[in-house]
Design a protein around this motif. Structure first.
Motif, short mmCIF file in Angstrom:
data_model
loop_
_atom_site.label_atom_id
_atom_site.label_comp_id
_atom_site.label_asym_id
_atom_site.label_seq_id
_atom_site.Cartn_x
_atom_site.Cartn_y
_atom_site.Cartn_z
N LEU A 75 -39.30 5.56 54.93
CA LEU A 75 -37.92 6.01 54.75
C LEU A 75 -37.84 7.53 54.73
O LEU A 75 -36.83 8.12 55.13
N TYR A 76 -38.91 8.18 54.25
CA TYR A 76 -38.90 9.63 54.09
C TYR A 76 -39.50 10.36 55.30
O TYR A 76 -39.79 11.54 55.23
N SER A 77 -39.64 9.64 56.41
CA SER A 77 -40.09 10.29 57.65
C SER A 77 -39.31 9.76 58.85
O SER A 77 -39.83 9.65 59.94
N GLY A 78 -38.04 9.41 58.62
CA GLY A 78 -37.23 8.90 59.71
C GLY A 78 -37.53 7.46 60.06
O GLY A 78 -37.25 7.02 61.17
N GLN A 79 -38.12 6.73 59.12
CA GLN A 79 -38.44 5.30 59.24
C GLN A 79 -39.52 5.01 60.28
O GLN A 79 -39.71 3.88 60.70
N LYS A 80 -40.22 6.05 60.70
CA LYS A 80 -41.33 5.88 61.64
C LYS A 80 -42.38 6.94 61.38
O LYS A 80 -42.11 7.98 60.76
#
Length: 513
Positions: free
Chosen positions: A125-130
């Motif tokens: 979630l804290y990296s753009g979901q990827k």
């Protein structure tokens, strides 16, 4: 402050740059020394760590001919990320470093991103979901899958250079947050996350200290001082990712100010007071630069590299670069906006934002016998501008206002390109007086480190001066709006074909070997 001397070091994709500044931010001296990147096939992009160090030595020795380096009172370093190096127990390189643009870890990227575990999803979630093929986590998984990591360490370029300078090993919270899945308010690393993606125990192979930007890494050792000419005991303060430190060096730390770092690739960065979740962007990153400031990131992989490709293909061997640019600027003035129907897709090394597509590649659409190399050049500039607008529109999708662009890096020297980007995006572009915002940013960190300013924000505000503003010319709005829509349609149509072609190449390579 005038008599305080600070050294900023910026290790980029193509060269190391150094800048010596006084405490008010005035540039006193700069040097640059290049080093090679080895593109062994479509996927591999490697560098030799000793090339970085030797280039830094050469740059500092040149500087020492015109400036007494013993006067330097503080140092900081920024570097590309994630450019990843595997070393032995003594931190000596074992294999070439994987450059940030290296694409070999595509299977590892897909493995992590396809993991359905709630632990993985919550951390991503804290990296753009990827995760990204470029990042430390993904590259470390590739190394684990291909090497025995017993008695091995995995460092970033920044970590290794700081080690060479100080004998101390520490990672930057900037790098760890943006590339290593470190979340400050969730106690940093998550061993559960690493276990779920097959990286159990990986933190034992990474630096065991995570330092905030501006914290003391260590001091110049006698060995380093003798080799590079700096004074033993000079403090080295933690830097970070080159583009992100460029936010500090360009004075673009305020929410609403989009920092656009123009180099081999483009990086688009903006601070927010609260976390904003948009899976087409990278982040939200938890305080990588400034406490209680969340960072969102967009980016384009192929930008300055496309211009380098153009110059190499059409002007190979020429040393009159300034003359070439003058000719190009004059010729593209004769070509209308839209390059007379020629449009280029700019994802020659994949797409960062908003598609996060490692299979994307370049395309020329609408090329006819009436087009010249000058049309191609203008279409390249426009295509990168369309890519930048695509990133900005992605920010706007999350109701994030973009009030202005603050640009830094080598691309700002190209006035024609700057004007095209302003015209395409419809936004003013502010350009700082010092174009080398990496060295300026690290010098600002050093100024804070030695106590000249109470915060990095204060140091940036006081040491950065704007020089130029490019305002959008409304007469091109309709043409560029139409061109942008065509650009979006072509991405949608061609990306599946690009993936098929690139996977086909891999299958053919495996068959032939």
């Amino acid at each position: 402050m005038v008599h305080k001397h600070l050294l900023g070091i910026d290790l980029g994709t193509q060269s190391v740059k150094i800048g010596i500044y006084n405490g008010k931010g005035n540039l006193l001296l700069k040097e640059s020394v290049s080093y090679p990147t080895h593109h062994n096939n479509r996927s591999l992009s490697e560098q030799n760590a000793e090339d970085w160090w030797n280039a830094l030595i050469k740059a500092l020795r040149r500087a020492n001919d015109n400036f007494d380096l013993s006067l330097i009172e503080g140092i900081s370093v920024c570097a590309t990320s994630s450019t990843v190096l595997m070393t032995d127990q003594n931190y000596q390189p074992i294999i070439p470093a994987q450059c940030w643009m290296d694409q070999r870890a595509v299977a590892e990227e897909e493995e992590i991103n396809n993991n359905a575990s709630s632990i993985v999803k919550n951390r991503l979630l804290y990296s753009g979901q990827k995760t990204s093929i470029e990042w430390m986590t993904t590259k470390s998984l590739w190394l684990k899958n291909n090497y025995d990591l017993t008695d091995k360490f995995i460092l970033e370029q920044l970590d290794w250079i700081n080690f060479k300078l100080t004998g101390e090993v520490a990672a930057s919270q900037c790098n760890a947050t943006c590339k290593w899945n470190y979340v400050n308010h969730q106690n940093g690393f998550s061993e559960e996350f690493f276990n779920e993606i097959g990286l159990e125990g990986i933190t034992k192979h990474w630096p065991n200290r995570i330092l905030k930007v501006g914290e003391l890494v260590g001091k110049i050792t006698e060995a380093a001082a003798e080799e590079i000419g700096l004074k033993t005991g000079t403090p080295v303060f933690q830097g970070g990712i080159d583009a992100h430190i460029g936010m500090i060096g360009s004075g673009s730390l305020e929410p609403g100010h989009l920092s656009m770092i123009m180099g081999t690739s483009f990086v688009h960065l903006m601070h927010h007071k609260e976390p904003i979740f948009n899976d087409a962007l990278w982040g939200p990153y938890d305080s990588p630069l400034i406490e209680n400031h969340w960072l969102l990131e967009g980016g384009q992989l192929s930008c300055g590299s496309l211009i380098s490709w153009f110059l190499n293909e059409f002007y190979e061997g020429s040393t009159e670069v300034d003359k070439i640019y003058l000719e190009l600027d004059e010729k593209i003035k004769e070509i209308d906006a839209g390059s007379e129907g020629l449009i280029i897709l700019d994802s020659w090394k994949g797409n960062r934002t908003p598609y996060k597509n490692p299979y994307a590649s370049g395309a020329f659409i609408g090329l006819t016998l009436s087009h010249s190399k000058f049309h191609i050049y203008r279409a390249i500039l426009e295509s990168i501008a369309y890519g930048t607008k695509n990133v900005i529109e992605t920010f706007k999708c999350s109701s994030i206002p973009v009030k202005k662009i603050v640009a830094g890096g080598g691309g700002t020297k190209n006035a024609a390109w700057m004007q095209i980007i302003s015209d395409v995006t419809g936004l003013p572009i502010f350009v700082p007086k010092d174009q080398e915002i990496g060295t300026k940013g690290t010098a600002i960190i050093a100024a804070y480190g030695i106590g000249l300013y109470s915060s990095i924000k204060e140091a940036s505000d006081q040491m950065v001066e704007m020089q130029q503003v490019f305002e959008p010319d409304g007469k091109y709005k309709e043409k560029y709006d139409n061109g942008f829509q065509t650009y979006l349609e072509l991405n949608k149509l061609l990306f599946p074909i690009m993936k098929k072609l690139n996977k086909g190449k891999e299958e053919l390579h495996e068959l032939c070997t």
